[in-house]
Design an enzyme around this catalytic site. Structure first.
Site: not given
Length: 420
Positions: A47, A50-51, A120, A127
């Site tokens: 994940h 992906e960012h 990030e 998140e």
């Protein structure tokens, strides 16, 4: 409309489906690298990666990536699941070459700038915090962990804070080297597309890549269990799961019909009995998810602390009753809902491209839509009753509870009620 598939010599698969009359297209790269492909020390990296793909490449800055697609009126996005990571864009038909170039760039050429990693990292930690503050999100992660304890398939896709806080540039490079080979990728496109032209573009951009080989994954083992988290909330969030068929098991369609009839809409048994007749909740539903070697049949509801015991008991009773008196009318309605949902969804090129990649990854081919319709139509009321009985008596179940849970029954009590 029919799908066309081409496989390059290095293993990259290209699947397209032209949709006559459409002026737009959806195109993307699906990589067979998701949460279950991570080692324990890598949990969350798929994940995070992906960012990072959007944070700059050797050819474009993060802003230039966004501008390249948005300057032509399109949009670009990505997601990470347990079995794959997808990078995709929706653009006008004439901009498909641009979309393939940008998507290929972010997948093949990320720079993993340490400064951007830190930015990030903070975003992802936010998140994670947001997920923990959203009970009807986090409870499904906890349910997954309870169903598949101590194994990759049971871990959170976001990963724990301590892992996310520790990833460095070399960790991303290592994961990419392990999984981001052409033999583990599918380029799928649907809408206003030309297959031969897309093959040419793919060959130019991906043709020199070297295969990485198929990653070994730990088989999923649904053992079940319970997770109960006490917190002062307005409601108790209740999620119950049973082991379900994987996506290569023909019983998958029966399982989906059962979940639709039991809790797939306003006419479903759970909605009618628990919300409409008893008024015990605002939201209640059942859903079925299938994966390579396992599946989960899940029931979710939110209710007050005073009513959770009644709601949980009635949920078990309705599942038991499904094995005894599910009617032909209910099964026919569920089949119709499934077919309509699938066919309506396939009017979107994004859904078409997703379907191409998904089915090609499962079957090595793209079955015609009529084949799926026929499999749904073949499910009988006897199949559904038998499947409900088998699921109820198998003994493999999991429970997650979050909120003021003191009065909630435990998993063993629900199992006893189910077996009675």
């Amino acid at each position: 409309m029919s799908a066309r598939v081409t496989t390059l010599s290095n293993g990259l698969r290209i699947a397209t489906e032209a949709m006559p009359g459409l002026k737009s297209a959806s195109v993307g790269i699906w990589v067979m690298a998701g949460g279950r492909h991570e080692a324990a020390e890598q949990n969350g990296i798929a994940h995070f990666l992906e960012h990072m793909a959007f944070k700059g490449t050797t050819r474009r800055s993060a802003l230039q990536i966004a501008e390249a697609i948005e300057d032509v009126g399109g949009y670009i996005n990505a997601y990470t699941s347990r079995e794959m990571t997808a990078y995709y864009a929706r653009v006008l038909a004439e901009d498909v070459p641009l979309a393939i170039d940008v998507i290929g760039d972010i997948v093949l050429n990320p720079v993993f700038d340490p400064k951007e990693i830190e930015v990030e990292r903070h975003v992802i930690l936010q998140e994670i915090g947001q997920a923990l503050d959203t009970p009807d999100d986090v409870i499904f992660d906890w349910l997954q962990e309870a169903a598949y304890p101590d194994q990759p398939f049971g871990r959170s896709i976001l990963g724990p804070e301590e892992r996310v806080s520790a990833f460095q540039r070399d960790d991303f490079l290592r994961f990419v080297g392990q999984h981001y080979g052409p033999d583990q990728m599918i380029l799928a496109a649907a809408g206003g597309v030309d297959h031969d032209r897309i093959v040419e573009l793919a060959l130019a951009q991906f043709g020199e890549l070297k295969p990485v080989g198929t990653a070994l994954i730990q088989p999923a083992a649904f053992s079940g269990g319970e997770r109960r988290e006490m917190k002062t909330l307005e409601q108790v969030h209740f999620a119950l799961a049973f082991e379900a068929p994987g996506y290569r098991d023909p019983a998958m369609y029966t399982n989906q019909v059962l979940s639709t009839a039991l809790g797939g809409g306003m006419s479903s048994r759970l909605f009618q009995k628990i919300r409409e007749e008893r008024g015990l909740c605002y939201s209640i539903f059942a859903q079925s998810g299938s994966y390579e070697d396992t599946g989960m049949f899940t029931i979710y509801a939110g209710t007050s602390a005073d009513e959770i015991a009644e709601l949980a008991g009635l949920t078990i009773d309705e599942l038991k009753r499904s094995a005894e008196d599910m009617t032909e009318a209910e099964v026919a309605r569920a089949r119709a809902q499934m077919k309509a949902g699938m066919l309506m969804g396939l009017e979107s090129p994004s859904s078409r491209a997703e379907r191409l990649a998904r089915l090609l990854s499962i079957w090595g081919r793209v079955p015609d839509v009529d084949e799926a319709v026929a499999r749904i139509d073949a499910v009988t009321v006897e199949d559904v009753r038998r499947h409900a009985a088998e699921m109820a008596t198998a003994g493999r179940s999991a429970l997650a509870l979050y909120g003021p849970v003191d009065a909630a029954p435990d998993l063993e009590a629900l199992r006893r009620r189910l077996a009675a």
